[in-house]
Write an enzyme that holds these catalytic residues in place. Sequence first.
Site, PDB file in Angstrom:
ATOM      1  N   SER A   6     -29.856 -73.417  38.256  1.00  0.00           N
ATOM      2  CA  SER A   6     -29.907 -74.617  39.072  1.00  0.00           C
ATOM      3  C   SER A   6     -29.372 -74.295  40.461  1.00  0.00           C
ATOM      4  O   SER A   6     -28.921 -73.175  40.717  1.00  0.00           O
ATOM      5  CB  SER A   6     -29.082 -75.733  38.410  1.00  0.00           C
ATOM      6  N   ARG A   7     -29.399 -75.297  41.334  1.00  0.00           N
ATOM      7  CA  ARG A   7     -28.846 -75.081  42.682  1.00  0.00           C
ATOM      8  C   ARG A   7     -27.335 -75.076  42.665  1.00  0.00           C
ATOM      9  O   ARG A   7     -26.693 -74.654  43.619  1.00  0.00           O
ATOM     10  CB  ARG A   7     -29.348 -76.167  43.628  1.00  0.00           C
ATOM     11  N   ASP A  65     -48.658 -85.280  40.466  1.00  0.00           N
ATOM     12  CA  ASP A  65     -48.008 -85.704  39.218  1.00  0.00           C
ATOM     13  C   ASP A  65     -49.024 -86.165  38.183  1.00  0.00           C
ATOM     14  O   ASP A  65     -49.079 -85.641  37.072  1.00  0.00           O
ATOM     15  CB  ASP A  65     -47.021 -86.844  39.489  1.00  0.00           C
ATOM     16  N   LYS A  85     -47.129 -77.626  35.820  1.00  0.00           N
ATOM     17  CA  LYS A  85     -48.251 -78.139  36.611  1.00  0.00           C
ATOM     18  C   LYS A  85     -47.740 -79.122  37.674  1.00  0.00           C
ATOM     19  O   LYS A  85     -46.731 -79.805  37.454  1.00  0.00           O
ATOM     20  CB  LYS A  85     -49.297 -78.797  35.695  1.00  0.00           C
ATOM     21  N   HIS A 119     -42.683 -74.827  43.442  1.00  0.00           N
ATOM     22  CA  HIS A 119     -43.342 -74.007  42.423  1.00  0.00           C
ATOM     23  C   HIS A 119     -43.713 -72.625  42.952  1.00  0.00           C
ATOM     24  O   HIS A 119     -43.465 -71.614  42.290  1.00  0.00           O
ATOM     25  CB  HIS A 119     -44.581 -74.728  41.886  1.00  0.00           C
TER      26      HIS A 119
END
Length: 346
Positions: A55-56, A195, A116, A98
């Site tokens: 994670s960040r 989305d 996706k 992505h």
Amino acid sequence: MTRLADLAGLPASRVPDPREAPALRWGVVGTGWIAERFVAALQRLTAQRVVAVGSRSTESAREFAGRFGIAHAHGSYEALVGDPEVDVVYVATPHNFHRPHALLALEAGKHVLVEKPVALNAAEAQEIANVAAARGLFCAEALWSLFTPKLDVVRQVLDAGLLGDITAVVADNGEWFDAEHRIQRHDLAGGPLLDLGTYPFSFAHWVLGTPDEVVARGTDAPSGVNGQIATLLAWGENARGVVHTTILANTPVSFVVAGSEATLTIPGVFYRPGPFSVVGTDGRHLAYDEPPIAYDALAYQAAEVARRVTAGETSTPVRPMADSIATMALMDEVRRQIGQVWEAER
């Protein structure tokens, strides 16, 4: 061509039990909604091992790792892809990340499954595919629905020509979202297209390939992002399609493929596990059903990746990168016509 009248029923799924796939060690980039469901599905329905999450922030990674019993929590994506215990990386960050996160994993020598849509546009998708090919690594888009038993049966129906000459595809995916949802944000490539629209556009392309003509019209949401897209598609002289997606209202979320011999209908939510029917022009009716396990079906794509990677393969015929790139090119044309440019592209 097989005729519907000649069949006693629909074919059985050929998808293996995901528990039987050889176990790989997975690292997950991101700790959001889809990452939660992916890890839960793998832990419930496969032998895959999720060994690391990135994670960040270390805090976020540790919280996620604690909930799912994951051994390694990394406070940066660089640390995650550099973890020597990770065989394959699942990219589960927002759309506009992505490409950079897929490339980060590939450049670290990791196989990659990218949630996706695989990227923001066809050029980014092609870049990911090129780097994977150059390094001899597995890469695929996690369009999870195509990996499920239901869609394998649909694939067999289409391949057998049970519908005859396909004349129409009608696909819809609409859901209402409030103003605070991330889908309303420009900086996260908001709007329905990436989305929700990835499903109907991918399915339409899966059935009939790249259309010869595209006519798209859009409507803005109050937040300023695109709120709705209606698209007309044409393949040759006879096949036509309608694809609709929106964040302004709840719609049927169904998928229909109509042909000269029969019509296949997948009711809402069409991209999740559940029923579909094939009805012949003579009235003959064949039905398929399965347990509605929803996002637990994410397990099937991970199992397919594990089988391919273990066999030394770098792609899957279920969702080859060429198809992902072609779908992105179709959506690029839709965006061109409605005047939508992602912030990351400016």
